[in-house]
Design a protein around this motif. Structure first.
Motif, short mmCIF file in Angstrom:
data_model
loop_
_atom_site.label_atom_id
_atom_site.label_comp_id
_atom_site.label_asym_id
_atom_site.label_seq_id
_atom_site.Cartn_x
_atom_site.Cartn_y
_atom_site.Cartn_z
N ASN A 83 3.43 1.00 6.25
CA ASN A 83 3.20 -0.07 5.35
C ASN A 83 2.86 -1.29 6.06
OD1 ASN A 83 3.12 -1.50 2.63
ND2 ASN A 83 4.91 -2.82 3.75
N ARG A 84 3.66 -1.60 7.26
CA ARG A 84 3.54 -2.63 8.25
C ARG A 84 2.01 -2.67 8.74
NH1 ARG A 84 7.43 -6.49 9.38
NH2 ARG A 84 8.96 -6.43 7.56
N CYS A 124 -0.44 -3.53 6.18
CA CYS A 124 -0.44 -5.18 6.00
C CYS A 124 -1.28 -5.84 6.82
CB CYS A 124 0.92 -5.38 5.64
SG CYS A 124 1.60 -4.59 4.07
N TYR A 166 -5.21 -5.33 6.56
CA TYR A 166 -5.51 -5.93 5.35
C TYR A 166 -5.83 -7.50 5.28
CZ TYR A 166 -5.43 -7.39 0.33
OH TYR A 166 -5.57 -7.75 -0.78
N ASP A 167 -4.77 -8.08 6.10
CA ASP A 167 -4.74 -9.41 6.31
C ASP A 167 -6.00 -9.79 7.48
OD1 ASP A 167 -2.69 -9.96 4.86
OD2 ASP A 167 -1.28 -9.99 6.53
N TRP A 185 -7.38 -2.65 0.44
CA TRP A 185 -6.25 -2.02 0.45
C TRP A 185 -6.30 -0.60 0.90
CZ3 TRP A 185 -1.58 -2.96 2.23
CH2 TRP A 185 -0.64 -1.96 1.89
N SER A 211 -7.44 -0.08 4.30
CA SER A 211 -6.33 -0.43 5.31
C SER A 211 -5.26 0.72 5.43
CB SER A 211 -5.56 -1.81 4.83
OG SER A 211 -6.33 -2.98 4.84
N SER A 262 -4.40 2.95 8.71
CA SER A 262 -3.11 2.72 9.31
C SER A 262 -2.71 4.20 9.49
CB SER A 262 -2.12 2.25 8.36
OG SER A 262 -0.86 2.32 8.39
N THR A 277 2.11 4.57 -0.45
CA THR A 277 1.42 3.58 0.25
C THR A 277 0.26 2.95 -0.53
OG1 THR A 277 2.25 4.49 2.30
CG2 THR A 277 0.70 2.52 2.32
N LYS A 334 1.12 1.13 -3.97
CA LYS A 334 2.37 0.28 -3.42
C LYS A 334 2.57 -0.89 -4.70
CE LYS A 334 2.54 -2.89 -0.66
NZ LYS A 334 2.39 -3.95 0.74
N ASN A 335 1.23 -1.39 -5.02
CA ASN A 335 1.63 -2.71 -6.10
C ASN A 335 1.70 -2.06 -7.24
OD1 ASN A 335 0.92 -4.91 -3.81
ND2 ASN A 335 -1.44 -4.32 -4.11
#
Length: 361
Positions: free
Chosen positions: A51-52, A55, A58-59, A78, A81, A85, A184, A187-188
Motif C-alpha cells: 500500500n505504501r 500511495c 499515485y502521488d 490507482w 500505481s 508497486s 489493495t 482499498k477505497n
C-alpha cells in the motif's frame, strides 16, 4: 455497564474459561480457525506492504501530470500505481533471490561435500565424550545407531509432514498474494463499505473512537514491521561483514540465517546462533566458540544502539510477551504463526500502553 459492555465481558470471560477448562480443545479450535484464515491474513500483510509504495507512486503521477483529475482519472491511476508497486516488490524479491540463492546453494553444497568429514568428526567427538562419561549417561555408539535406525520411520513421517506443511504454506502465500491484489486495488471501496457498516452499527462518538483506534493500530503495526525488517537487514549485514573480517566459514549462509531469524524478537537470536555455531563446530571447534562471542557482542551492539534507533523504545516488545507470542504462534500456525503472532502482540502491547498513558480512546 451497558448491554454492549456486558456482552463483550461475557464473551471474553467465556473464551478465557474455555481456554482454562480444556486448553487442548481450545488450541485445536483456534488452530483450525487460524488455518482457515491464514491466506487472508497473509494477503492483508502483503497488501499492507504494497500500500505504501502504491500511495507514493499515485502521488508522484499526479504531481508529474498536472492535467489529471482525481475524480475522473483516480481509479485508473490507482490501478497503475498498484501494478507498479507489485512489480517493484516482485523485482526486489527476485533480485534478492537471484543474488543470495546461488551463494547459499554454494555454501550448502560445500557443507554437503564435506558431509563425510563432518560425520567422522562427530564420531570422534562422541567417542571422546563416551570415554570421559564416568556415569554411563551416554549410550554406546552401537546402541545410539540402533536407536537412530528405530527412529528412522518416525523421522521419515516428520519429514513428510514438514514437506506437506511447506507445500501448504506455499499455497497459502500464493493465495495470499492474490487476495492482497484485490484488497489493495479495491482499498477505497472496502474502506467505504466498512465505514457505512460501522456507521449503521455505531453512534458517531463511538465511530470516531473506533477510527482513532484503527489508525493507532495501523501506525503501531507499520512502525514495528518497518523496524523489524530494517533491523534484520542491518543485523544480517553486520554479521556478514564481521564474519568476512574475522574469516569465519560460510559467512553468507550463516548471516542469512541470522538475518531471517532476527525477524522474531528475543527467540530469533538463539534460533539463528545455535545451528550456525554447530555448523562452525564441525569445521573447526574453536571457531564456533569465537563465533558465539562475536554474536554476543553483536547482540549487545544491536540491543543498545541499533534496535532503539530503528524500532524505537515505544515500539519495542518486552521479552516475556514476545516469548509467549512465539510459543502460541508456533502452536497455532507453525512458522507463519510465529511471524504473525509477534506483530499482533506488539499491537496489543502498544494499545495497552496508550490506554495506560491516555486513559483510553
Amino acid at each position: 455497564m451497558n448491554i454492549k459492555q456486558n456482552r463483550t465481558f461475557f464473551v471474553s470471560a467465556a473464551v478465557i474459561a474455555a481456554a482454562v477448562i480444556n486448553p487442548a480443545l481450545f488450541f485445536k479450535a483456534a488452530g483450525f480457525v487460524f488455518t482457515l484464515l491464514r491466506p487472508v491474513l497473509i494477503g492483508m500483510g502483503i497488501a499492507f506492504a504494497a500500500n505504501r509504495p502504491a500511495c507514493l507512486i499515485y502521488d508522484m503521477i499526479f504531481r508529474l501530470k498536472k492535467g489529471l483529475s482525481d475524480r475522473k482519472h483516480g481509479r485508473r491511476v490507482w490501478l497503475v500505481s498498484v501494478a507498479a508497486s507489485y512489480i517493484l516488490i516482485g523485482a526486489a524479491v527476485t533480485g534478492a533471490v537471484w543474488i543470495v540463492i546461488p551463494q547459499l546453494m554454494k555454501s550448502i553444497g560445500a557443507v554437503w561435500e564435506n558431509g563425510d568429514v563432518y560425520m567422522e568428526r562427530i564420531s570422534v567427538y562422541y567417542s571422546e565424550l563416551k570415554e570421559r562419561d564416568r556415569l554411563g549417561i551416554l549410550p554406546s555408539p552401537e546402541a545410539a545407531a540402533e536407536k537412530l535406525s528405530a527412529a528412522l520411520p518416525a523421522l521419515a513421517g516428520e519429514l513428510y509432514s514438514g514437506v506437506r506443511t511447506l507445500a501448504g504454506g506455499t499455497a497459502d502465500i500464493v493465495i495470499g498474494v492474490i487476495v492482497s491484489v484485490y484488497i489493495t486495488a479495491d482499498k477505497n471501496h472496502i474502506r467505504r463499505a466498512v465505514r457505512n457498516i460501522a456507521a449503521q452499527l455505531m453512534e458517531e462518538n463511538r465511530l470516531k473512537k473506533t477510527a482513532a483506534f484503527y489508525k493507532r493500530v495501523y501506525d503501531i503495526f507499520f512502525c514495528f514491521m518497518k523496524g523489524q525488517l530494517t533491523e534484520a537487514a542491518v543485523l544480517g549485514g553486520l554479521c556478514y561483514v564481521g564474519m568476512k573480517l574475522f574469516r569465519f566459514e560460510y559467512p553468507l549462509l550463516i548471516s542469512f540465517m541470522i538475518g531471517v531469524t532476527a525477524l522474531v524478537p528475543v527467540v530469533g537470536a538463539i534460533a539463528g546462533t545455535v545451528p550456525s555455531a554447530l555448523l562452525l563446530f564441525l569445521t573447526e571447534p574453536i571457531s564456533a566458540v569465537w563465533f558465539v562471542v562475536f554474536i554476543i557482542v553483536l547482540q549487545q551492539v544491536e540491543n543498545n544502539f541499533i534496535y532503539p534507533r530503528i524500532v524505537g523504545k515505544s515500539m519495542g516488545l518486552h521479552p516475556l510477551p514476545a516469548l509467549i507470542a512465539v510459543i502460541i504462534g508456533a502452536k497455532l500456525g507453525g512458522g507463519i504463526g510465529i511471524l504473525l503472532s509477534v506483530p499482533i502482540t506488539a499491537i496489543a502491547c502498544g494499545i495497552y500502553r496508550d490506554r495506560l498513558q491516555n486513559g483510553g480512546y
